[in-house]
Enzyme design. Structure first.
Site, PDB file in Angstrom:
ATOM      1  N   VAL A 136       0.842  -1.200   0.000  1.00 36.71           N
ATOM      2  CA  VAL A 136       0.000   0.000   0.000  1.00 36.71           C
ATOM      3  C   VAL A 136       0.878   1.252   0.000  1.00 36.71           C
ATOM      4  CG1 VAL A 136      -1.709   1.305   1.311  1.00 36.71           C
ATOM      5  CG2 VAL A 136      -1.894  -1.176   1.172  1.00 36.71           C
ATOM      6  N   CYS A 137       0.578   2.201  -0.883  1.00 36.58           N
ATOM      7  CA  CYS A 137       1.246   3.499  -0.945  1.00 36.58           C
ATOM      8  C   CYS A 137       2.757   3.307  -1.113  1.00 36.58           C
ATOM      9  CB  CYS A 137       0.879   4.338   0.282  1.00 36.58           C
ATOM     10  SG  CYS A 137       1.339   6.076   0.155  1.00 36.58           S
ATOM     11  N   GLN A 138       3.567   3.878  -0.244  1.00 40.28           N
ATOM     12  CA  GLN A 138       5.014   3.695  -0.360  1.00 40.28           C
ATOM     13  C   GLN A 138       5.375   2.222  -0.249  1.00 40.28           C
ATOM     14  OE1 GLN A 138       7.395   5.380   2.814  1.00 40.28           O
ATOM     15  NE2 GLN A 138       9.047   5.889   1.403  1.00 40.28           N
ATOM     16  N   GLY A 166       3.678  -0.093  -1.500  1.00 43.76           N
ATOM     17  CA  GLY A 166       3.433  -0.655  -2.814  1.00 43.76           C
ATOM     18  C   GLY A 166       4.631  -0.494  -3.726  1.00 43.76           C
TER      19      GLY A 166
END
Length: 270
Positions: free
Chosen positions: A60-62, A64
């Protein structure tokens, strides 16, 4: 409002990698350490614990971005890759978060502060939408102050949003210099542990999820992943929400976990 709870309720086994809160001595942890040592240790633990050759990985997000890099380095260990509101192309004018770091003296910041405080990160996120995030939502709270459940939900969200850990200094330095300033992941020039990261090595099924109204990771940052990998089984799904709404909005609560579980069952026969 828990994506993890929703996935568990659908019969998936979840292992969570906790980012943690770096202490002062952790300022020297590098991006290479996080991806090629810590993340790899977690993957190896699950493979041993469950007797698996390959596992499913969701970032998720960073996180990811981290999981995309890791998978490109170790494709033999990953069966299916999920990326959620994750940036891969940092050379976009969509969103101030992609513009500001290009002019940031990150070396001076890390040399001075060591770790980058979570409060500094939160201040930057608030400044991206100052009226909406600093005023408008609190006006809405006042208007709903006579409803205890709305107030409780609001306070839970505030606690969650502002519970931001520091970022380890050296990892932050490389992330900003390589991603935001050089866009080296897109160019195939990023090096981790002395190896160049080639996203074309991602040849397993990939499910890329992004938020259409995301002001932190705009769609222009996430969508290029599809053309960077070699997988012939690539799925892209968007939700008409913002970055936080991807986890907590009513629509995401109804649709996100079933979409992930259904996609996975088609490929893993769970």
């Amino acid at each position: 409002r828990s994506l993890v709870n929703n996935l568990l309720a659908l019969g998936l086994d979840i292992y969570i990698i906790v980012w943690g809160s770096p202490a002062r001595m952790d300022r020297f942890i590098t991006l290479d350490d996080y991806i090629d040592i810590y993340l790899d240790d977690c993957v190896e633990f699950i493979r041993r614990e469950r007797g698996l050759d390959k596992i499913n990985l969701l970032g998720v997000c960073q996180g990811g971005t981290f999981t995309g890099i890791y998978t490109a380095l170790h494709p033999e260990k990953i069966r299916n890759l999920f990326t959620m509101v994750a940036p891969f192309d940092f050379n976009t004018e969509d969103g101030l978060l992609n513009v500001w770091p290009r002019h940031m003296d990150v070396d001076l910041m890390v040399d001075t502060l060591g770790n980058i405080p979570g409060d500094f990160m939160n201040l930057g996120f608030l400044m991206l939408k100052p009226f909406q995030l600093m005023m408008d939502k609190y006006i809405g709270l006042v208007e709903s102050a006579d409803d205890p459940e709305i107030v409780r939900s609001f306070l839970r969200m505030e606690k969650w949003i502002f519970d931001s850990p520091d970022q380890a200094g050296e990892a932050f330095r490389k992330f900003v210099n390589e991603m935001y300033k050089k866009n080296s992941l897109m160019a195939g020039e990023l090096e981790i542990s002395g190896r160049k990261v080639d996203l074309k090595r991602i040849d397993m099924p990939v499910f890329n999820i992004y938020a259409e109204q995301d002001h932190l990771v705009p769609p222009a940052c996430s969508k290029p992943l599809g053309r960077l990998i070699s997988s012939t089984d690539y799925t892209e799904k968007s939700f008409p929400v913002g970055h936080i709404g991807m986890y907590v909005s009513s629509r995401a609560q109804r649709e996100l976990a079933p979409a992930i579980a259904g996609w996975l069952r088609e490929r893993s026969r769970i």
